[in-house]
Write an enzyme that holds these catalytic residues in place. Structure first.
Site, mmCIF file in Angstrom:
data_model
loop_
_atom_site.group_PDB
_atom_site.id
_atom_site.type_symbol
_atom_site.label_atom_id
_atom_site.label_comp_id
_atom_site.label_asym_id
_atom_site.label_seq_id
_atom_site.Cartn_x
_atom_site.Cartn_y
_atom_site.Cartn_z
ATOM 1 N N LYS A 223 36.524 38.460 47.398
ATOM 2 C CA LYS A 223 35.996 38.587 46.037
ATOM 3 C C LYS A 223 34.479 38.456 46.044
ATOM 4 O O LYS A 223 33.930 37.505 46.595
ATOM 5 C CB LYS A 223 36.622 37.524 45.143
ATOM 6 C CG LYS A 223 38.151 37.606 45.092
ATOM 7 C CD LYS A 223 38.769 36.430 44.377
ATOM 8 C CE LYS A 223 38.540 35.127 45.106
ATOM 9 N NZ LYS A 223 39.342 34.012 44.539
ATOM 10 N N THR A 256 33.248 30.819 33.150
ATOM 11 C CA THR A 256 33.884 31.427 34.317
ATOM 12 C C THR A 256 34.680 30.414 35.129
ATOM 13 O O THR A 256 35.086 30.699 36.253
ATOM 14 C CB THR A 256 32.815 32.069 35.211
ATOM 15 O OG1 THR A 256 31.848 31.065 35.587
ATOM 16 C CG2 THR A 256 32.097 33.198 34.486
ATOM 17 N N GLY A 258 37.535 28.634 36.711
ATOM 18 C CA GLY A 258 38.941 28.904 36.967
ATOM 19 C C GLY A 258 39.302 30.350 37.178
ATOM 20 O O GLY A 258 40.483 30.699 37.226
ATOM 21 N N THR A 259 38.318 31.229 37.344
ATOM 22 C CA THR A 259 38.640 32.653 37.514
ATOM 23 C C THR A 259 39.389 32.924 38.808
ATOM 24 O O THR A 259 40.277 33.770 38.849
ATOM 25 C CB THR A 259 37.366 33.512 37.460
ATOM 26 O OG1 THR A 259 36.377 32.942 38.314
ATOM 27 C CG2 THR A 259 36.822 33.602 36.049
ATOM 28 N N GLY A 260 39.020 32.213 39.873
ATOM 29 C CA GLY A 260 39.697 32.426 41.149
ATOM 30 C C GLY A 260 41.145 31.991 41.109
ATOM 31 O O GLY A 260 42.040 32.687 41.600
ATOM 32 N N CYS A 261 41.395 30.823 40.520
ATOM 33 C CA CYS A 261 42.773 30.334 40.353
ATOM 34 C C CYS A 261 43.574 31.325 39.518
ATOM 35 O O CYS A 261 44.724 31.651 39.827
ATOM 36 C CB CYS A 261 42.772 28.979 39.656
ATOM 37 S SG CYS A 261 41.768 27.719 40.439
#
Length: 543
Positions: A223, A256, A258-261
């Site tokens: 990412k 932004t 927690g976007t990866g989770c």
């Protein structure tokens, strides 16, 4: 608990932009034999009534990331989410103030409780703070096989707090990755996994994805939201053969957290519903971009990075998220384009024309009403939107973004002299269809670069509906189709007598024909549409 910055500039596109790049790999690394791979839970286990994701991650007291984000993401996409807590954190929008790691034996007990009873489809991992916890997870997955394992290698929070010991890197690489169906590091995590290599370009991301793939996962998604030099938020997807770039616009927001989770949990949810891996990744990226866009002005907390609203769809129905993308290439099959002059000639209203075209089998409708007054056009567009929505047929507006916004149309089609697709996207936001008229390979490439969903190519034959419109013929159509990375609809002089010849060209990304006069400059629009639909269907069944 991993905080990927997809944000910074403008609203994202509704659909993810794909670029297929050839791999430089000369061969694939061998896959583990079937005996070492995981299998579906035994049939004797009690089945859940809906797709089931188990998240193995830390708890975020602020509610924006970790298991809290995972549960909300799965719920938003229609999956059930159970949880195994690996750590309890004290954190808020300012950062992580404390971490309490759950004892390994209690993590084992949680895993055993859920996996032995609840028919888990997919396991998604987040914060795994120690070697022992990773090993416990691997042992449990061997004992209780599942359909897929999604590994989000959470190592450090955006605020700089270490969430996983450096010693866990080796066991991640040597044991967990070999069991993973997909690994989803951001560029910082990918760098750490590879010994702190520098990752500054998309080429670097491709190299990192290839290197991580060699550790054993079936797929890798690196990412790129943390790459400030990039004007887009670019992720690189790698399947061992090809690299695919997933492009999204950056959004100016601090929300932004927690976007990866969220991204990893959405991938897990879609896999649990039976999606292919690439489709699951596309849906997940679309969901995150839509959520960021809708939540960009929320104010929660006083820190530099706030959470976003995972359940935005409840308040914002026009944003189409989840397992059904808002645009499908097959919707271009019979593309009906209305014309104000023809409507007047035959004494029909725009609404009557659209209703008749849909009755006859049009698969998508574009309102091209150059002569209509704005107020009249808007009222007609709203009426047409009701008809199209009830029939499941997308409605696009030619050029008029203001009308599209006001009537909540499904999208806009623009020409070369209109604003670019990227500018239209900034105005419409995510979840909308954007088409561009193209006559050359260069224009088709630009439409791709700008984030369009499809292109219209023509005129294939001479036409009177547009002045000064050069005829491309079959050769011109072929040239553009073969160069285009987007689905193509042919337009220009196409009617019942020649539509078969167009579709018989057999071009792989030629998905349909767009017609104006052949439908609307006729006494009965429904009959003409039905006839043309039958011709196209018969032609495609033969080719």
């Amino acid at each position: 608990m991993e905080f990927l910055r997809y944000a910074m500039a403008s609203p994202p596109p509704q659909a993810v932009h794909l670029r297929l790049l050839s791999s430089t790999l000369s061969s694939q690394r061998p896959r583990p034999p079937p005996s070492t791979r995981r299998y579906r839970v035994a049939a004797s286990a009690r089945e859940m009534p809906w797709p089931h994701v188990l998240t193995v991650a830390g708890s975020d007291s602020g509610g924006g990331a970790g298991i809290q984000a995972d549960i909300k993401s799965c719920a938003a996409l229609g999956a059930y989410c159970s949880s195994v807590v690996t750590a309890v954190t004290a954190q808020n929008t300012a950062g992580v103030q404390g971490i309490h790691v759950v004892p390994e034996e209690f993590i084992r007990e949680q895993l055993n409780s859920v996996l032995s009873d609840m028919s888990v489809d997919v396991v998604k991992t987040g914060m795994l703070p120690s070697i022992g916890i990773v090993k416990v997870l691997c042992e449990s997955l061997k004992k209780f096989p599942v359909q897929a394992l999604v590994v989000d290698p959470v190592l450090v929070s955006t605020s700089g707090d270490t969430l996983s010991a450096s010693s866990t890197l080796s066991v991640y690489r040597d044991e967990l990755f070999a069991m993973a169906d997909i690994v989803t590091p951001n560029v910082k995590e990918a760098s750490r996994l590879l010994g702190d290599v520098s990752l500054h370009t998309v080429s670097d991301m491709r190299s990192a994805a290839e290197s991580i793939y060699k550790f054993g996962p079936k797929y890798v998604l690196v990412k790129g939201g943390d790459m400030p030099e990039s004007s887009d938020a670019i992720d690189v997807f790698f399947d061992g053969k090809e690299f695919i770039e997933l492009h999204g616009h950056r959004i100016k927001t601090h929300n932004t957290h927690g976007t990866g989770c969220t991204l990893a949990s959405c991938i897990a949810s879609e896999l649990a519903k039976g999606a292919t891996m690439l489709h699951a990744v596309q849906v997940a990226k679309n969901f995150v971009e839509s959520a960021l866009h809708h939540s960009k002005d929320l104010i929660i907390g006083n820190g530099p990075q706030g959470p976003f609203d995972h359940l935005f769809k409840l308040k914002c129905p026009p944003y189409n998220v989840g397992s059904q993308p808002s645009f499908k290439a097959e919707q271009l099959f019979l593309y009906a384009v209305t014309d104000s002059g023809m409507n007047k000639k035959w004494g029909r209203s725009i609404k009557e024309s659209v209703r008749a075209a849909i009755e006859g089998g049009a698969t998508i409708v574009q309102l091209r009403e150059k002569d209509a007054e704005t107020r009249e056009f808007l009222e007609a567009a709203k009426a047409c939107m009701v008809i199209c929505k009830s029939s499941g047929v997308p409605l696009l507006i030619n050029d008029r973004v203001d009308i599209a916004l006001a009537c909540k149309a499904d999208g806009v089609h623009v020409g070369q002299s209109d604003m670019s697709a990227s500018e239209v996207r900034e105005l419409l936001g995510p979840g909308k269809i954007i088409g561009v008229s193209c006559k050359t390979p260069a224009q088709a490439q630009q439409a791709w670069n700008d984030g369009a969903d499809y292109i219209g190519c023509g005129g294939v034959y001479p036409t009177s509906t547009k002045s000064n419109n050069p005829t491309l013929g079959f050769e011109g159509l072929k040239t553009v189709c073969l160069a285009s990375k987007l689905p193509v609809v042919a337009i220009g002089g196409i009617n019942a007598s020649n539509a078969s010849s167009v579709m018989e060209l057999g071009l792989p990304n030629l998905k349909g024909v767009a017609v104006v006069s052949a439908l609307f400059d006729r006494e009965c629009v429904a009959t003409e549409t039905r006839n043309l639909r039958s011709i196209l269907t018969n032609t495609c069944s033969r080719t």
